[in-house]
Structures are given as structure tokens and as C-alpha cells.
Design an enzyme around this catalytic site. Structure first.
Site: not given
Ligand code: E4P
Length: 215
Positions: A82-84
Site C-alpha cells: 500500500v502506497k501512502i
């Protein structure tokens, strides 16, 4: 150094997969929007093509919504990272998701201090955007070296994913610096193999061989 493709284009990913040299894929909202397809369907197809970490970015910016979206993306496939974005709420979301065992790629990193915070929040990797720094007359590769020094100083397990790569030379420099991962557009990946002296050398070998007249 692991080599990732920075694209959401399935044709490019398929071609990369055929070579067997691609370790993962990074996408971002701009790359996904360019393809004009269902995000989750696309992610599943990418996961079926490359058996490695596939970064999928949240588009929510408020804490609870970001966490919810991150959990949903992580459910799509075991290989999803997951890219945050590297904002305060993003770091808080990273802590929560990382504690649940979800791998987080903290993206849009432009300074060593930001990278320090990403590591402390438990990021699986951090993405410094070197090309965009070079675009504004900063030294992107110097940022990579600084982050690597900080992570080594304190034994942070967070990996440095060199992003926003614009040239094959930057890929080599990232490896020399000790970057863990480098993501690049497919066009840059294709250029990595090329050298004019290789082509000239091969042509000469084959011509000389032909002259000898042996099969
Ligand atoms: C990284 O994960 C980003 O998707 C990407 O490298 C951004 O690159 P750009 O600056 O060429 O858009």
C-alpha cells in the site's frame, strides 16, 4: 538491487515479465488514470503477471479513510504494497497498517527528515523522487545517499526505493549508492541493455566469422 517497472500499462508489464528480470511494479494515481480502467481489476492482472511487490496508492488523504482504503487495497492480493503519501496523516496511517502486517510504501519523499519519519512509522519502503528533485535544480541522488546513511546509522529495516527515474545512468548511480530497489518507466528499462560499442562489436565479430566461410 531490485528492479521494478513504474507503470500501470499491462502490455509493458507483460513484456517486462517475459524477460524475467522484473522484481515488482509501482503504480501511482496518474499512471493508473492514464490507462482508464478499473483500478482493482488492473491490480489483479498486474499481480498475475509479476510475482513480486506491486505498489497501489491510496487517494484518500484523511486518516480513517486512508486506513480503510489501504486495508481494501491490501486485500486485493498478497503481493500488494500500500502506497501512502508522506504527509502527517499518511505517517499515522502507515503506523496503523504496518502494525497489522500490511507493507507500506511511503511515497512522495523529498527530504532526509521525511525519510527518517517514514522509517520510524514502520514503512516497508520509502520512495524518494529523484527526477522531480533534479527538475527543480536539487540533487536527487544525493538525497538517496543521505537516506541510506541515516537508515544504516540506526539499522532501520525500511528499504530505499529510488523513484522518479529519468535516465539509465540514474539506475546505475542508484545501484552504486546501494539503493535497495529502483523503479523506472519501461522505456528506461529497455535502454539499460543498450551500448553502441556492444552493437559495433557484435557486428564485427559476425562479419569476421562470415568472411572465414565456416558454418
Ligand atoms: C514512484 O513510485 C512514482 O510512481 C514515480 O517514480 C514518479 O515518477 P515521475 O516523477 O516520473 O512521475
Amino acid at each position: 538491487m531490485k528492479l521494478y517497472l513504474d507503470t500501470a500499462n499491462l502490455k509493458e508489464i507483460q513484456e517486462g515479465a517475459n524477460l524475467g528480470l522484473i522484481d515488482g511494479v509501482t503504480t501511482n494515481p496518474s499512471l493508473v488514470a492514464r490507462e482508464g480502467r478499473s483500478f482493482k481489476e488492473m491490480l489483479l492482472e498486474i499481480c498475475n503477471l509479476i510475482d513480486g511487490p506491486i505498489s497501489a496508492e491510496v487517494v484518500e488523504t484523511e486518516l480513517d479513510a486512508m486506513i480503510k482504503e489501504g486495508r481494501e487495497l491490501a486485500k486485493v492480493h498478497d503481493n500488494i504494497v500500500v502506497k501512502i503519501p508522506l504527509i502527517m496523516e499518511g505517517l499515522r496511517a502507515t503506523r496503523v497498517l504496518a502494525a497489522e502486517g500490511i507493507r507500506v510504501n511511503v511515497t512522495l519523499c523529498f527530504s532526509p527528515a521525511q525519510a527518517l519519519l517514514a522509517a520510524k512509522a514502520g514503512a516497508w519502503c520509502v520512495s524518494p523522487f529523484i527526477g522531480r528533485l533534479d527538475d527543480v535544480s536539487s540533487d536527487g541522488m544525493e538525497l538517496i545517499r543521505q537516506i541510506l546513511t541515516i537508515y544504516r546509522n540506526y539499522d532501520f529495516p525500511t528499504q530505499v526505493l529510488v523513484a522518479s527515474v529519468r535516465t539509465p545512468q540514474q539506475v546505475a548511480e542508484a545501484a552504486l549508492a546501494g539503493g535497495h530497489i529502483c523503479t523506472m518507466p519501461y522505456s528506461i528499462f529497455q535502454q539499460l541493455v543498450k551500448h553502441p560499442l556492444t552493437d559495433i562489436g557484435l557486428k564485427k565479430f559476425l562479419t569476421d566469422w562470415e568472411k572465414m566461410g565456416q558454418l
